[in-house]
Write a protein that holds these residues in place. Sequence first.
Motif, PDB file in Angstrom:
ATOM      1  N   VAL A 281       0.829  -1.206   0.000  1.00  0.00           N
ATOM      2  CA  VAL A 281       0.000   0.000   0.000  1.00  0.00           C
ATOM      3  C   VAL A 281       0.864   1.257   0.000  1.00  0.00           C
ATOM      4  CG1 VAL A 281      -1.644   1.340   1.365  1.00  0.00           C
ATOM      5  CG2 VAL A 281      -1.988  -1.116   1.067  1.00  0.00           C
ATOM      6  N   ASP A 282       2.000   1.204   0.676  1.00  0.00           N
ATOM      7  CA  ASP A 282       2.903   2.346   0.718  1.00  0.00           C
ATOM      8  C   ASP A 282       3.678   2.514  -0.589  1.00  0.00           C
ATOM      9  OD1 ASP A 282       4.288   4.521   2.190  1.00  0.00           O
ATOM     10  OD2 ASP A 282       6.032   3.214   1.928  1.00  0.00           O
ATOM     11  N   GLU A 283       3.999   1.404  -1.242  1.00  0.00           N
ATOM     12  CA  GLU A 283       4.843   1.454  -2.441  1.00  0.00           C
ATOM     13  C   GLU A 283       4.056   1.725  -3.721  1.00  0.00           C
ATOM     14  OE1 GLU A 283       8.154   1.169  -2.968  1.00  0.00           O
ATOM     15  OE2 GLU A 283       8.637   1.063  -0.837  1.00  0.00           O
ATOM     16  N   PHE A 284       2.761   1.428  -3.738  1.00  0.00           N
ATOM     17  CA  PHE A 284       1.996   1.512  -4.981  1.00  0.00           C
ATOM     18  C   PHE A 284       0.663   2.237  -4.787  1.00  0.00           C
ATOM     19  CE2 PHE A 284       4.591  -2.319  -5.297  1.00  0.00           C
ATOM     20  CZ  PHE A 284       5.160  -2.186  -6.560  1.00  0.00           C
ATOM     21  N   ASP A 285       0.212   2.865  -5.860  1.00  0.00           N
ATOM     22  CA  ASP A 285      -1.177   3.317  -5.943  1.00  0.00           C
ATOM     23  C   ASP A 285      -2.003   2.117  -6.408  1.00  0.00           C
ATOM     24  OD1 ASP A 285      -0.870   6.066  -5.268  1.00  0.00           O
ATOM     25  OD2 ASP A 285       0.059   6.384  -7.223  1.00  0.00           O
ATOM     26  N   ILE A 286      -2.650   1.476  -5.475  1.00  0.00           N
ATOM     27  CA  ILE A 286      -3.351   0.223  -5.779  1.00  0.00           C
ATOM     28  C   ILE A 286      -4.805   0.532  -6.118  1.00  0.00           C
ATOM     29  CG2 ILE A 286      -3.968  -2.057  -4.913  1.00  0.00           C
ATOM     30  CD1 ILE A 286      -1.571  -1.868  -3.023  1.00  0.00           C
ATOM     31  N   PRO A 287      -5.257   0.138  -7.315  1.00  0.00           N
ATOM     32  CA  PRO A 287      -6.607   0.513  -7.756  1.00  0.00           C
ATOM     33  C   PRO A 287      -7.737  -0.272  -7.111  1.00  0.00           C
ATOM     34  CG  PRO A 287      -5.524  -0.826  -9.423  1.00  0.00           C
ATOM     35  CD  PRO A 287      -4.501  -0.568  -8.364  1.00  0.00           C
ATOM     36  N   SER A 288      -7.423  -1.396  -6.458  1.00  0.00           N
ATOM     37  CA  SER A 288      -8.458  -2.185  -5.796  1.00  0.00           C
ATOM     38  C   SER A 288      -7.839  -2.872  -4.588  1.00  0.00           C
ATOM     39  CB  SER A 288      -9.059  -3.224  -6.749  1.00  0.00           C
ATOM     40  OG  SER A 288      -8.076  -4.120  -7.215  1.00  0.00           O
ATOM     41  N   PRO A 289      -8.658  -3.250  -3.612  1.00  0.00           N
ATOM     42  CA  PRO A 289      -8.108  -3.842  -2.377  1.00  0.00           C
ATOM     43  C   PRO A 289      -7.347  -5.143  -2.625  1.00  0.00           C
ATOM     44  CG  PRO A 289     -10.407  -3.204  -2.091  1.00  0.00           C
ATOM     45  CD  PRO A 289     -10.122  -3.102  -3.550  1.00  0.00           C
ATOM     46  N   LEU A 290      -6.370  -5.383  -1.754  1.00  0.00           N
ATOM     47  CA  LEU A 290      -5.600  -6.624  -1.761  1.00  0.00           C
ATOM     48  C   LEU A 290      -6.009  -7.473  -0.568  1.00  0.00           C
ATOM     49  CD1 LEU A 290      -1.980  -5.305  -2.442  1.00  0.00           C
ATOM     50  CD2 LEU A 290      -3.378  -6.605  -4.034  1.00  0.00           C
ATOM     51  N   SER A 291      -5.958  -8.791  -0.748  1.00  0.00           N
ATOM     52  CA  SER A 291      -6.198  -9.699   0.379  1.00  0.00           C
ATOM     53  C   SER A 291      -5.237 -10.873   0.276  1.00  0.00           C
ATOM     54  CB  SER A 291      -7.639 -10.196   0.399  1.00  0.00           C
ATOM     55  OG  SER A 291      -7.959 -10.887  -0.798  1.00  0.00           O
ATOM     56  N   LEU A 292      -4.677 -11.266   1.408  1.00  0.00           N
ATOM     57  CA  LEU A 292      -3.727 -12.367   1.435  1.00  0.00           C
ATOM     58  C   LEU A 292      -4.452 -13.685   1.156  1.00  0.00           C
ATOM     59  CD1 LEU A 292      -0.800 -13.339   2.068  1.00  0.00           C
ATOM     60  CD2 LEU A 292      -1.542 -13.588   4.450  1.00  0.00           C
ATOM     61  N   ILE A 293      -3.955 -14.424   0.165  1.00  0.00           N
ATOM     62  CA  ILE A 293      -4.529 -15.738  -0.159  1.00  0.00           C
ATOM     63  C   ILE A 293      -3.803 -16.839   0.603  1.00  0.00           C
ATOM     64  CG2 ILE A 293      -5.016 -17.399  -1.997  1.00  0.00           C
ATOM     65  CD1 ILE A 293      -4.897 -15.080  -3.989  1.00  0.00           C
ATOM     66  N   ARG A 294      -2.478 -16.861   0.428  1.00  0.00           N
ATOM     67  CA  ARG A 294      -1.673 -17.904   1.061  1.00  0.00           C
ATOM     68  C   ARG A 294      -0.283 -17.374   1.375  1.00  0.00           C
ATOM     69  NH1 ARG A 294      -3.895 -21.111  -2.910  1.00  0.00           N
ATOM     70  NH2 ARG A 294      -1.982 -21.271  -4.123  1.00  0.00           N
ATOM     71  N   ALA A 295       0.290 -17.915   2.428  1.00  0.00           N
ATOM     72  CA  ALA A 295       1.695 -17.677   2.765  1.00  0.00           C
ATOM     73  C   ALA A 295       2.336 -19.046   2.936  1.00  0.00           C
ATOM     74  CB  ALA A 295       1.808 -16.857   4.042  1.00  0.00           C
ATOM     75  N   GLU A 296       3.197 -19.435   1.977  1.00  0.00           N
ATOM     76  CA  GLU A 296       3.713 -20.803   1.925  1.00  0.00           C
ATOM     77  C   GLU A 296       5.233 -20.815   1.949  1.00  0.00           C
ATOM     78  OE1 GLU A 296       0.760 -23.321  -0.812  1.00  0.00           O
ATOM     79  OE2 GLU A 296       1.639 -21.603  -1.862  1.00  0.00           O
ATOM     80  N   ILE A 297       5.775 -21.813   2.609  1.00  0.00           N
ATOM     81  CA  ILE A 297       7.225 -22.007   2.639  1.00  0.00           C
ATOM     82  C   ILE A 297       7.581 -23.148   1.687  1.00  0.00           C
ATOM     83  CG2 ILE A 297       9.219 -22.615   4.058  1.00  0.00           C
ATOM     84  CD1 ILE A 297       7.653 -21.461   6.445  1.00  0.00           C
ATOM     85  N   GLY A 298       8.500 -22.883   0.787  1.00  0.00           N
ATOM     86  CA  GLY A 298       9.007 -23.906  -0.117  1.00  0.00           C
ATOM     87  C   GLY A 298      10.426 -24.279   0.271  1.00  0.00           C
ATOM     88  N   HIS A 299      10.695 -25.571   0.367  1.00  0.00           N
ATOM     89  CA  HIS A 299      12.028 -26.051   0.756  1.00  0.00           C
ATOM     90  C   HIS A 299      12.808 -26.422  -0.507  1.00  0.00           C
ATOM     91  CE1 HIS A 299      11.197 -26.086   5.075  1.00  0.00           C
ATOM     92  NE2 HIS A 299       9.974 -26.464   4.738  1.00  0.00           N
ATOM     93  N   ARG A 300      13.660 -25.522  -0.936  1.00  0.00           N
ATOM     94  CA  ARG A 300      14.385 -25.685  -2.198  1.00  0.00           C
ATOM     95  C   ARG A 300      15.572 -26.632  -2.030  1.00  0.00           C
ATOM     96  NH1 ARG A 300      15.249 -19.298  -2.746  1.00  0.00           N
ATOM     97  NH2 ARG A 300      16.091 -19.808  -0.684  1.00  0.00           N
ATOM     98  N   PRO A 301      15.717 -27.615  -2.921  1.00  0.00           N
ATOM     99  CA  PRO A 301      16.865 -28.536  -2.825  1.00  0.00           C
ATOM    100  C   PRO A 301      18.130 -27.881  -3.376  1.00  0.00           C
ATOM    101  CG  PRO A 301      15.481 -29.142  -4.680  1.00  0.00           C
ATOM    102  CD  PRO A 301      14.791 -27.987  -4.006  1.00  0.00           C
ATOM    103  N   THR A 302      19.093 -27.647  -2.511  1.00  0.00           N
ATOM    104  CA  THR A 302      20.332 -27.000  -2.928  1.00  0.00           C
ATOM    105  C   THR A 302      21.530 -27.849  -2.527  1.00  0.00           C
ATOM    106  OG1 THR A 302      20.605 -25.756  -0.867  1.00  0.00           O
ATOM    107  CG2 THR A 302      19.256 -24.749  -2.590  1.00  0.00           C
ATOM    108  N   PHE A 303      22.716 -27.424  -3.012  1.00  0.00           N
ATOM    109  CA  PHE A 303      23.972 -28.105  -2.697  1.00  0.00           C
ATOM    110  C   PHE A 303      25.031 -27.049  -2.400  1.00  0.00           C
ATOM    111  CE2 PHE A 303      21.392 -30.780  -5.370  1.00  0.00           C
ATOM    112  CZ  PHE A 303      21.416 -31.994  -4.695  1.00  0.00           C
ATOM    113  N   HIS A 304      26.080 -27.446  -1.722  1.00  0.00           N
ATOM    114  CA  HIS A 304      27.050 -26.466  -1.215  1.00  0.00           C
ATOM    115  C   HIS A 304      27.709 -25.664  -2.318  1.00  0.00           C
ATOM    116  CE1 HIS A 304      30.821 -28.511  -2.371  1.00  0.00           C
ATOM    117  NE2 HIS A 304      30.129 -29.620  -2.226  1.00  0.00           N
ATOM    118  N   ASP A 305      27.763 -26.188  -3.544  1.00  0.00           N
ATOM    119  CA  ASP A 305      28.411 -25.481  -4.644  1.00  0.00           C
ATOM    120  C   ASP A 305      27.421 -24.712  -5.511  1.00  0.00           C
ATOM    121  OD1 ASP A 305      27.112 -27.598  -5.812  1.00  0.00           O
ATOM    122  OD2 ASP A 305      28.913 -28.542  -6.636  1.00  0.00           O
TER     123      ASP A 305
END
Length: 364
Positions: A281-305
């Motif tokens: 809301v502070d960063e943008f002129d938003i033309p219509s209301p926003l509502s949170l749908i989901r907040a999800e954590i994804g566990h990405r498979p990584t390696f040390h290199d």
Amino acid sequence: MPLQKRRIVIIGAGIFGTAMAYHMASPQTNIVLIESGSAPACGVTGRAFGWINTVHGRPGSESHALWQKAVRDYPALIQDLPEIRSFSRGGSLLWHASTQETEHLLTTRRDAGETVELVDRAAISRLEPHLRHIPETAVFSADDIAIDPIRLATTLLSTARRRGATVRFDETVSSIETANGHVTGVQTSTGLIETDCVVLAAGRGTDVLAKQLGIDLGMILSPALLLRYACQQPFIRHILDGPRVEVRQSLDNTVFIAESWHADMEEPPSLIGARFLSVLVDEFDIPSPLSLIRAEIGHRPTFHDNLPRIGFVPEVEGLYLATGHPGLILAPYLARLATRDILHGDMPDVPNVTTNNDPLPHKI
């Protein structure tokens, strides 16, 4: 007499699994893809931000060079599957807290061989008219792509099915069967599937199944938070990465924010999602209301290199790895190379295929 089809089981319907199925499915192969969820991209792929780029790589590193090849390969995929255009859009704007830092980012990316330009406040305002706090300068990358990861995986898998691949959802893999050091089958919740080759493309599940065979991949899970917001109207045209927020808006007007996540964070994901509403809301002129749908954590498979693991595992003949981060960027390109490796013995010319000397999967 016709030649016997090559029997290949792919485990996982994330971006790596669906890309492997897409490239390998043909009249000459018998492809079976197994997914424990009820649809493609149920795991970490479905929690990806959807930014095809190289900005988060370290220029000069093997991983960054690989990302560049993969990003440059994306237009060919879109040409082969024009429906991707209906859920993707191009261009990103990046800036830091100071003009000096932003100009340094431009120099770094140009020196790495990328096509970027420095744009001023007037140009930024034209590109993003709803942005409230316009920076003095930003780096514009026209080649970056914002894409819907779930729809991409679904499109790849649908095409694979039309080419003859079999897909089995809601089916779990309990073990990979071997005899005399060779893959013979996959034991699932519905029974045994005999096969000549198994492609492990199950994200964090890849590590679990490999350890059952006594192989330690050295996988590290890197969590990240994806926030989704419903919005009725468009107000963001490109991917935006500034000091306060990394955000994009899809063609169906859903707003996505990517945020780092640490296990010791005290705020639950839903509260972080609520907090970022005020940032938007502070960063943008938003033309219509926003509502949170989901907040999800994804566990990405990584390696040390910071490199993926692509290739046959030396310890078990017929076992093939296809995993790593960033999967959404790398998978379509690497799956095409891996298909040549599996079907024709043409080992992909990429760093850290599993036949390289360092690092290798090793016995536990």
